[in-house]
Design a protein around this motif. Structure first.
Motif, PDB file in Angstrom:
ATOM      1  N   LEU A  78       0.816  -1.220   0.000  1.00 52.81           N
ATOM      2  CA  LEU A  78       0.000   0.000   0.000  1.00 52.81           C
ATOM      3  C   LEU A  78       0.850   1.271   0.000  1.00 52.81           C
ATOM      4  CD1 LEU A  78      -2.875  -1.001   2.448  1.00 52.81           C
ATOM      5  CD2 LEU A  78      -3.029  -0.722  -0.037  1.00 52.81           C
ATOM      6  N   CYS A  79       2.134   1.140   0.281  1.00 54.61           N
ATOM      7  CA  CYS A  79       3.032   2.301   0.247  1.00 54.61           C
ATOM      8  C   CYS A  79       3.341   2.746  -1.182  1.00 54.61           C
ATOM      9  CB  CYS A  79       4.347   1.984   0.955  1.00 54.61           C
ATOM     10  SG  CYS A  79       4.212   1.811   2.730  1.00 54.61           S
ATOM     11  N   GLU A  80       3.110   1.876  -2.131  1.00 53.63           N
ATOM     12  CA  GLU A  80       3.510   2.160  -3.502  1.00 53.63           C
ATOM     13  C   GLU A  80       2.986   3.488  -4.058  1.00 53.63           C
ATOM     14  OE1 GLU A  80       3.021   0.125  -7.805  1.00 53.63           O
ATOM     15  OE2 GLU A  80       3.643  -1.197  -6.181  1.00 53.63           O
ATOM     16  N   PRO A  81       1.708   3.832  -3.880  1.00 54.14           N
ATOM     17  CA  PRO A  81       1.264   5.126  -4.422  1.00 54.14           C
ATOM     18  C   PRO A  81       2.036   6.321  -3.862  1.00 54.14           C
ATOM     19  CG  PRO A  81      -0.629   3.775  -3.876  1.00 54.14           C
ATOM     20  CD  PRO A  81       0.595   3.069  -3.319  1.00 54.14           C
ATOM     21  N   LEU A  82       2.402   6.257  -2.579  1.00 55.40           N
ATOM     22  CA  LEU A  82       3.184   7.342  -1.985  1.00 55.40           C
ATOM     23  C   LEU A  82       4.623   7.330  -2.481  1.00 55.40           C
ATOM     24  CD1 LEU A  82       1.913   7.203   1.707  1.00 55.40           C
ATOM     25  CD2 LEU A  82       1.385   8.951  -0.003  1.00 55.40           C
ATOM     26  N   SER A  83       5.129   6.145  -2.790  1.00 53.74           N
ATOM     27  CA  SER A  83       6.520   6.035  -3.238  1.00 53.74           C
ATOM     28  C   SER A  83       6.729   6.669  -4.614  1.00 53.74           C
ATOM     29  CB  SER A  83       6.957   4.569  -3.258  1.00 53.74           C
ATOM     30  OG  SER A  83       6.363   3.874  -4.329  1.00 53.74           O
ATOM     31  N   GLN A  84       5.661   7.007  -5.278  1.00 56.24           N
ATOM     32  CA  GLN A  84       5.736   7.642  -6.598  1.00 56.24           C
ATOM     33  C   GLN A  84       5.808   9.168  -6.486  1.00 56.24           C
ATOM     34  OE1 GLN A  84       5.852   5.505  -9.307  1.00 56.24           O
ATOM     35  NE2 GLN A  84       5.837   3.927  -7.726  1.00 56.24           N
ATOM     36  N   TRP A  85       6.148   9.685  -5.320  1.00 60.50           N
ATOM     37  CA  TRP A  85       6.076  11.120  -5.056  1.00 60.50           C
ATOM     38  C   TRP A  85       6.913  11.959  -6.021  1.00 60.50           C
ATOM     39  CZ3 TRP A  85      10.339  13.988  -3.475  1.00 60.50           C
ATOM     40  CH2 TRP A  85      11.457  13.276  -3.054  1.00 60.50           C
ATOM     41  N   LYS A  86       8.019  11.441  -6.514  1.00 60.30           N
ATOM     42  CA  LYS A  86       8.886  12.216  -7.403  1.00 60.30           C
ATOM     43  C   LYS A  86       8.250  12.470  -8.770  1.00 60.30           C
ATOM     44  CE  LYS A  86      13.126  10.589  -5.243  1.00 60.30           C
ATOM     45  NZ  LYS A  86      14.310   9.739  -5.372  1.00 60.30           N
ATOM     46  N   ARG A  87       7.233  11.702  -9.100  1.00 56.53           N
ATOM     47  CA  ARG A  87       6.550  11.845 -10.393  1.00 56.53           C
ATOM     48  C   ARG A  87       5.499  12.951 -10.387  1.00 56.53           C
ATOM     49  NH1 ARG A  87       5.478   5.574 -12.155  1.00 56.53           N
ATOM     50  NH2 ARG A  87       7.661   4.952 -12.140  1.00 56.53           N
ATOM     51  N   HIS A  88       5.282  13.542  -9.241  1.00 54.06           N
ATOM     52  CA  HIS A  88       4.231  14.546  -9.097  1.00 54.06           C
ATOM     53  C   HIS A  88       4.822  15.940  -8.970  1.00 54.06           C
ATOM     54  CE1 HIS A  88       0.968  11.641  -8.801  1.00 54.06           C
ATOM     55  NE2 HIS A  88       1.867  10.870  -8.234  1.00 54.06           N
ATOM     56  N   ILE A  89       3.955  16.915  -9.060  1.00 50.99           N
ATOM     57  CA  ILE A  89       4.364  18.308  -8.950  1.00 50.99           C
ATOM     58  C   ILE A  89       4.258  18.767  -7.501  1.00 50.99           C
ATOM     59  CG2 ILE A  89       3.691  18.872 -11.320  1.00 50.99           C
ATOM     60  CD1 ILE A  89       1.111  20.154 -10.076  1.00 50.99           C
ATOM     61  N   LYS A 121       5.725  17.332  -1.754  1.00 53.76           N
ATOM     62  CA  LYS A 121       5.998  17.619  -0.342  1.00 53.76           C
ATOM     63  C   LYS A 121       5.021  16.866   0.564  1.00 53.76           C
ATOM     64  CE  LYS A 121       6.320  21.378   2.986  1.00 53.76           C
ATOM     65  NZ  LYS A 121       6.133  22.787   3.245  1.00 53.76           N
ATOM     66  N   LEU A 122       3.747  16.885   0.215  1.00 48.77           N
ATOM     67  CA  LEU A 122       2.730  16.216   1.031  1.00 48.77           C
ATOM     68  C   LEU A 122       2.952  14.705   1.075  1.00 48.77           C
ATOM     69  CD1 LEU A 122      -0.397  18.195  -0.217  1.00 48.77           C
ATOM     70  CD2 LEU A 122       0.668  18.370   2.045  1.00 48.77           C
ATOM     71  N   MET A 123       3.280  14.120  -0.068  1.00 52.04           N
ATOM     72  CA  MET A 123       3.505  12.679  -0.138  1.00 52.04           C
ATOM     73  C   MET A 123       4.763  12.293   0.647  1.00 52.04           C
ATOM     74  SD  MET A 123       2.488  12.157  -4.132  1.00 52.04           S
ATOM     75  CE  MET A 123       2.311  10.377  -4.223  1.00 52.04           C
ATOM     76  N   ARG A 124       5.797  13.086   0.495  1.00 46.74           N
ATOM     77  CA  ARG A 124       7.050  12.822   1.212  1.00 46.74           C
ATOM     78  C   ARG A 124       6.839  12.920   2.727  1.00 46.74           C
ATOM     79  NH1 ARG A 124      12.466  12.205   0.409  1.00 46.74           N
ATOM     80  NH2 ARG A 124      13.767  13.062   2.058  1.00 46.74           N
ATOM     81  N   GLN A 125       6.043  13.890   3.162  1.00 45.27           N
ATOM     82  CA  GLN A 125       5.746  14.031   4.594  1.00 45.27           C
ATOM     83  C   GLN A 125       5.088  12.763   5.139  1.00 45.27           C
ATOM     84  OE1 GLN A 125       3.311  17.569   4.639  1.00 45.27           O
ATOM     85  NE2 GLN A 125       5.038  18.890   5.147  1.00 45.27           N
ATOM     86  N   GLU A 126       4.200  12.179   4.362  1.00 45.49           N
ATOM     87  CA  GLU A 126       3.517  10.966   4.815  1.00 45.49           C
ATOM     88  C   GLU A 126       4.483   9.781   4.847  1.00 45.49           C
ATOM     89  OE1 GLU A 126       0.537  11.011   6.271  1.00 45.49           O
ATOM     90  OE2 GLU A 126       0.590  13.157   5.880  1.00 45.49           O
ATOM     91  N   LEU A 127       5.375   9.703   3.870  1.00 47.81           N
ATOM     92  CA  LEU A 127       6.394   8.653   3.895  1.00 47.81           C
ATOM     93  C   LEU A 127       7.284   8.800   5.127  1.00 47.81           C
ATOM     94  CD1 LEU A 127       7.381   8.566   0.125  1.00 47.81           C
ATOM     95  CD2 LEU A 127       6.403   6.657   1.426  1.00 47.81           C
ATOM     96  N   GLU A 128       7.634  10.032   5.453  1.00 50.64           N
ATOM     97  CA  GLU A 128       8.450  10.282   6.650  1.00 50.64           C
ATOM     98  C   GLU A 128       7.687   9.904   7.916  1.00 50.64           C
ATOM     99  OE1 GLU A 128       9.504  14.374   6.032  1.00 50.64           O
ATOM    100  OE2 GLU A 128      11.161  13.849   4.672  1.00 50.64           O
TER     101      GLU A 128
END
Length: 133
Positions: free
Chosen positions: A89-100, A105-112
């Motif tokens: 389920l982490c996979e969608p967040l792991s794609q954070w670099k593909r977004h604007i 930032k929001l996705m990376r915060q959740e991964l952290e």
């Protein structure tokens, strides 16, 4: 009538989680409290959480960040019960670099936030740590 048919229930949950209505996040929160939703059933979790994160880009990537927070909360909750599912389920967040920005930032915060959990499973930690590098 169909509450005894697991496949029909999973499909119904999935359709609700894939809705593009503005109220979808609240609907998902209600689904997670539904009497037929069971956290220990991987198919049921996927029918709600994965359907939302993978099949509902409009609501998942809402600039409020609520979609990311909802996914992270689910990952943190199920990590001790089913580490493989949590990692997947982490996979969608792991794609954070593909977004604007500001989504990145929001996705990376959740991964952290996931990475900071005490007692995080090896499976989930591996996905999250690789995603953050």
């Amino acid at each position: 009538v169909f509450h005894h048919d697991a496949l029909v229930l999973d499909k119904w949950f999935s359709i609700q989680a894939s809705s593009t209505l503005p109220s979808t996040i609240n609907t998902i929160k209600e689904l997670l409290q539904h009497k037929h939703f069971v956290w220990t059933n991987p198919n049921r979790v996927r029918s709600v959480i994965a359907s939302f994160a993978w099949q509902n880009p409009l609501r998942f990537h809402d600039l409020s960040g609520e979609g990311y927070q909802l996914l992270t909360d689910a990952i943190l909750y199920i990590d001790s019960m089913n580490p493989q599912l949590a990692a997947r389920l982490c996979e969608p967040l792991s794609q954070w670099k593909r977004h604007i920005e500001p989504r990145q930032k929001l996705m990376r915060q959740e991964l952290e936030r996931i990475a900071q959990k005490s007692g995080l499973s090896k499976d989930t930690y591996e996905i999250v740590s690789k995603s953050l590098n």
